[in-house]
Design an enzyme around this catalytic site. Sequence first.
Site, PDB file in Angstrom:
ATOM      1  CB  ALA A   1      -0.894  -0.003   1.245  1.00 43.03           C
TER       2      ALA A   1
ATOM      3  CE  LYS B   1      13.788   1.504   8.768  1.00 47.29           C
ATOM      4  NZ  LYS B   1      14.478   2.690   8.379  1.00 47.29           N
TER       5      LYS B   1
END
Length: 359
Positions: free
Chosen positions: A225, A310
């Site tokens: 999303a 990350k």
Amino acid sequence: MTSIVLYCRPGFEKECGAEIQEKAAWNEMYGYLELKKNQGLVFFHLQVPEHGEALLKKLPLKRLIFTRQWFVTLTEKIELPDYNRVEAIVESLGTEWQYDDLRMEMPDTNDGKELSKFCRKLAVPLRQGLRKANILTNKKTEFKAEEGGTILHALFLSGQDVILGFSFADNSSPHVMGIPRLKFPSLAPSRSTLKLDEAFLYFIPRNEWSTRLTSGMNAVDLGSAPGGWTYQLVRRGMMVTAIDNGPMAESLMETGQVKHKMMDGFKYLPMKQNVYWLVCDMIEKPQKVAKLMSEWLLNGHCKEAMFNLKLPMKGRYQQVNEDLQAIKDAFTEHQVKYELYAKHLYYDREEITVHARLI
Ligand SMILES: C[S@@+](CC[C@H](N)C(=O)[O-])C[C@H]1O[C@@H](n2cnc3c(N)ncnc32)[C@H](O)[C@@H]1O
């Protein structure tokens, strides 16, 4: 002194430097680093001048995670006069070598952006001057990096200071400063869309798109999303299962190519073994994501995976190496052959992009 000049994202000079020093040492080539802090530039000054060219021939740029572009110096910093800049550059190059293309480059900073206007103005007369002096080849057709050749780099540190060097087209980025300028598609629901667009361009050779990146394929997008990555899959004609508790853009759902499941990306598994692409942009612990990706590939749930890892605040280079090593170890343990590349792409920030597949 001969040096290798490396371009990286400003703020990542330490990682870029640590990586070149380590990988040069594996090739028994040594030197010391000069980091231009927050300018996205690293100078690796070599102990043995010949090692500059040797390293550019031996070490694939694709193996460097934090380097966007590189070249070997031909000159130290040259101070240019206010007038006759072209002549000064031509003179300092001599006539011994010929190059196939010219890249006018500058630091990836705000000052560098100002410099780019100056460089655009100088580009035409400089090319003409270099062609006249037979330093730049005079080809009738446009230069194509994939056909090989030698690139002349002019790195402008200011309007008065330039460093000249060269790289090999088959082992350097085809983009000025290693930066592909991508257009944000107005229909994409988030800016992250450019990350996956760049990743496909960077990792998957164009001539293989018809078999590896094509319409009719099934894809899974974990952490999808609002749909920037899904958009890239949909626009290539794929059928996408999008996994996220957050909402997906209506425009994507209306295409009929997207099935949205509101669930945990670490728990979802496809019912059938017919997924080609797994993409994953979940902001989660990199160790957890790395493990999930290797499990999907090893269990045959997908053929290729593209995902972000990350970066931590500290010890970024070490952490990246550990995450990648964990994936390699899993593949080695299962005795499979694989392809694994990672890059700190231009549209990445505090993450790197990884591409993995079993071969
Ligand atoms: C950086 S955003 C993804 C952006 C998306 N790639 C795009 O281009 O629009 C990260 C997403 O991961 C989702 N996420 C984080 N952890 C998740 C998990 N365990 N399962 C599913 N989604 C997760 C978040 O809800 C968030 O929407």
